[in-house]
Structure formats: C-alpha cells, structure tokens
Design an enzyme around this catalytic site. Structure first.
Site, PDB file in Angstrom:
ATOM      1  N   GLU A  35       0.819  -1.211   0.000  1.00  0.00           N
ATOM      2  CA  GLU A  35       0.000   0.000   0.000  1.00  0.00           C
ATOM      3  C   GLU A  35       0.849   1.256   0.000  1.00  0.00           C
ATOM      4  O   GLU A  35       1.997   1.241   0.435  1.00  0.00           O
ATOM      5  CB  GLU A  35      -0.826   0.054   1.292  1.00  0.00           C
ATOM      6  N   CYS A  68      -2.730   1.883   8.464  1.00  0.00           N
ATOM      7  CA  CYS A  68      -1.694   0.949   8.096  1.00  0.00           C
ATOM      8  C   CYS A  68      -2.175  -0.465   7.725  1.00  0.00           C
ATOM      9  O   CYS A  68      -2.689  -1.193   8.560  1.00  0.00           O
ATOM     10  CB  CYS A  68      -0.821   0.858   9.329  1.00  0.00           C
TER      11      CYS A  68
HETATM   12  N1  SAH Z   1       6.389  -0.183  11.940  1.00  0.00           N
HETATM   13  C1  SAH Z   1       6.501   1.215  12.053  1.00  0.00           C
HETATM   14  C2  SAH Z   1       5.829   2.012  10.945  1.00  0.00           C
HETATM   15  C3  SAH Z   1       4.489   1.590  10.455  1.00  0.00           C
HETATM   16  S1  SAH Z   1       3.027   1.973  11.339  1.00  0.00           S
HETATM   17  C4  SAH Z   1       6.007   1.672  13.400  1.00  0.00           C
HETATM   18  O1  SAH Z   1       5.565   0.861  14.174  1.00  0.00           O
HETATM   19  O2  SAH Z   1       6.134   2.849  13.700  1.00  0.00           O
HETATM   20  C5  SAH Z   1       2.735   3.669  11.278  1.00  0.00           C
HETATM   21  C6  SAH Z   1       1.921   4.137  12.471  1.00  0.00           C
HETATM   22  O3  SAH Z   1       0.525   3.762  12.344  1.00  0.00           O
HETATM   23  C7  SAH Z   1       2.416   3.531  13.768  1.00  0.00           C
HETATM   24  O4  SAH Z   1       2.494   4.491  14.754  1.00  0.00           O
HETATM   25  C8  SAH Z   1       1.358   2.512  14.039  1.00  0.00           C
HETATM   26  O5  SAH Z   1       1.391   2.157  15.363  1.00  0.00           O
HETATM   27  C9  SAH Z   1       0.098   3.245  13.585  1.00  0.00           C
HETATM   28  N2  SAH Z   1      -1.075   2.389  13.404  1.00  0.00           N
HETATM   29  C10 SAH Z   1      -1.114   1.133  12.955  1.00  0.00           C
HETATM   30  N3  SAH Z   1      -2.364   0.654  12.971  1.00  0.00           N
HETATM   31  C11 SAH Z   1      -3.146   1.636  13.432  1.00  0.00           C
HETATM   32  C12 SAH Z   1      -4.544   1.751  13.687  1.00  0.00           C
HETATM   33  N4  SAH Z   1      -5.371   0.727  13.485  1.00  0.00           N
HETATM   34  N5  SAH Z   1      -5.009   2.919  14.159  1.00  0.00           N
HETATM   35  C13 SAH Z   1      -4.179   3.953  14.370  1.00  0.00           C
HETATM   36  N6  SAH Z   1      -2.854   3.917  14.158  1.00  0.00           N
HETATM   37  C14 SAH Z   1      -2.332   2.764  13.705  1.00  0.00           C
END
Ligand code: SAH
Length: 340
Positions: A85, A329
């Site tokens: 994505e 994400c």
């Molecule tokens: N692996 C890395 C980058 C990818 S995630 C990390 O953990 O930072 C990017 C951001 O989106 C991260 O802060 C992650 O925790 C957040 N994220 C993932 N799923 C989410 C959701 N369902 N709701 C809100 N934020 C989310």
C-alpha cells in the site's frame, strides 16, 4: 534480474557503458517518471536487449481509492504479484506520500492490520524508489516532483529492513534524482533500540518517529510484542543519544485505545518520560481494525491532549485522514487479501 531503480544515475551510466551516455540518462529519467520500456523513446533493439537483464518498472498501480478528503490510497503490485500500500495525502503545506517498507510485517502489534499475516518479504530500495516514482506520476506531471514529504509509516517496520531503507534514503535524496531534503522525510519505528543507535551514527537529518502507544512496559507488552525485547526506558535512552548526535527533535506516535493507554496515569507518565528530551507527541485515535481494541472518542482524545499540553508536553492531536478508504496501516491490503 536487476532493477534499474536500485541504482543511481552514475551507476546506470556504468551499467550501460556500451551505449551512448544519453541513453543512461533516458533510462534514469524513465525510472524517476515511473515509466516502463514501452513509454520510453529508447530504440526497439536496445529495449529488447535491456529487458533480458533489467526491470525498468518493478511495480504497477493495481487499485486506487480516493477518499472524501482528497486522500488517495494505492495498492501497488510488485513483479512477484505481492501487493503493498501507499497513501498520497494533500495537506496545506504540501503533499505527503506515506509508503510501505515491507510486504506485511512481523512486529505483531495488536491494533495494526499490516501484521495480520506476518511478514512476506522486504521491499528493495529500488521498489521503494519506484513506489514514489509511480505515485508521483499519478499526481501531476511525471517530470515534476508533486510531493514535499515522505513518511515511512505504511506497512512494515523500516528498521527491520534497515539496509534497504538506508540505501533508499541515499536514492531519494540524490541530487540527480528526486533530490528530496532529508528534513522532509520521517521514519517511524516501533522502537528497535539497537537500530536506533546504529542509525544515529549515520547522521541523517530525517525526523525519527517512535510508535510508543503505552507509558508502562506492562501495558506496552499487551499490545506490542517488541516491548518484550526493549523497555520504554531503553527506547528513551536511545532517543536521547539520537538527539545528542543529530540535534533533531524526535516524535512519539501515541494511538489512543480506550481504557488501555488513555488514563490519567498515562498523562503523568508521558510527562515524566518526555522530560528533558527534545520531542513532540502526536496523538491519534485508534482506527479499529475489527479486533477487541476500541478507540478513544474524539472528544476524550481532545481532553487527553489538552491535559498533556497543560502539563507542558508538546503535543498535537492528528486528524485521521482517509479513514473512509481503509486509511490506516495495512487495512486495505488486508481486506484485499481476504477477498481474493
Ligand atoms: N512499523 C513502524 C511504521 C508503520 S506503522 C512503526 O511501528 O512505527 C505507522 C503508524 O501507524 C504507527 O504508529 C502505528 O502504530 C500506527 N497504526 C497502525 N495501525 C493503526 C490503527 N489501526 N489505528 C491507528 N494507528 C495505527
């Protein structure tokens, strides 16, 4: 098979040393413009012989979804049919591309859809560069740079694909390429402490973001398995060292989950954790992905943020863009895989 987007312009000149020099420039321009062979003006014979050794465009747009707020979400298909994505966001200060660094993810965060089926493979530096090229071309003239910022906040853990991410940084900032300023790049990690130390030494001027999401190790372990490997204190120490080396403010991402990390104790913990660290806290509300975790309401989130600001913590509540198009994400990819 080699992929042209893995190489800088001068490296492509070396690879194509048998051809006149301007051919290397044509190939390099095609990489940046997200073009495949048939869209170039290279001679047919040359295309036929290059095709045997080099991929020019390692991914194509498989699906585009446009959100009500102008956010565009892309599913991109790689040469091996894997799908990643990418999100294109319109903002007042410019356009931001949010991109993936891996197919899937193996970090296992409970709230995150990217990790549902684990990690399939890493993206190469060239695939990450081509992600930008293809999405850029879809949002304006392919010869212009139609974005101002890139955030590595799509699927995957950038520091679990460390070498390719660092190589990609060199490609995207390359003077003869997109020439994006390091300051306009953010890398988000769930907190791989050893890598943070390693990365500090490279002295890139990027913004380092850490997904914190909890203020106590006990709670963090329930939502982020990486907390079993590194404590919050170890993360903070690594960030202090990062700020010392680079002088750049770090960012914490804090996704509010009802009853889990939105308590009053979390406010005082956050105040203590961030004390003396050049940092900012970005609060967002959970985008629920069907699991047992529930989102804190927008109103409660506003109150949480106000209390943090009153406590002297530099904090903003982020709008969640593109939530009508599975903006968080890994959500769209997860849905697509399920329906396949
Ligand atoms: N692996 C890395 C980058 C990818 S995630 C990390 O953990 O930072 C990017 C951001 O989106 C991260 O802060 C992650 O925790 C957040 N994220 C993932 N799923 C989410 C959701 N369902 N709701 C809100 N934020 C989310």
């Amino acid at each position: 098979m080699k992929v042209f987007s893995d190489y800088t312009r001068s490296e492509i000149e070396n690879l194509l040393a048998d051809y006149p020099k301007f051919r290397a420039k044509q190939v390099f321009d095609a990489v940046l413009q997200g073009k495949d062979y048939e869209q170039t003006t290279l001679p047919k014979a040359m295309i036929e012989s290059l095709r045997e050794k080099f991929v020019l465009k390692p991914l194509t747009i498989y699906q585009t979804l446009k959100g009500l707020d102008g956010t565009k979400k892309y599913l991109l298909k790689l040469c091996d049919d894997n799908i990643v994505e990418c999100v294109f966001l319109h903002q007042d200060y410019g356009n931001t591309i949010c991109m993936s660094t891996q197919v899937g993810c193996r970090m296992g965060c409970k709230f995150c859809a990217s990790t549902t089926n684990g990690r399939v493979r890493d993206l190469t530096a060239g695939e990450m560069l081509s992600t930008i090229a293809v999405v850029n071309a879809d949002n304006g003239k392919c010869t212009d740079r139609n974005f101002t910022n890139i955030v590595l906040m799509g699927s995957g853990e950038p520091f679990d694909n460390y070498d390719n991410v660092v190589k990609w940084l060199d490609l995207i900032t390359d003077k003869s390429g997109f020439h994006l300023s390091e300051r306009n790049i953010s890398i988000s990690t769930c907190g791989l402490v050893d890598r943070i130390y390693e990365f500090s030494k490279l002295n890139y001027n990027i913004t380092l973001c850490v997904s914190l999401h909890a203020t106590e190790d006990r709670v963090r372990k329930t939502i982020m398995p990486i907390a079993n490997r590194y404590t919050i204190k170890e993360i903070i120490d690594a960030l202090k060292s990062y700020v010392n080396e680079n002088g750049r403010r770090v960012v914490f991402e804090y996704c509010l989950i009802k009853g889990v990390n939105d308590r009053d104790i979390d406010i005082s913990n956050l105040k203590n954790l961030t004390h003396g660290l050049l940092c900012h806290v970005n609060v967002i509300c959970l985008n629920p992905n069907g699991g047992s975790l529930k989102a804190t309401t927008r109103q409660e989130a506003r109150e949480f943020v106000k209390k943090l600001v009153d406590a002297g913590v530099s904090t903003t509540l982020r709008r969640s863009q593109g939530s009508d198009i599975e903006g968080a994400c890994g959500m769209l990819r997860a849905k697509t895989l399920k329906n396949k």
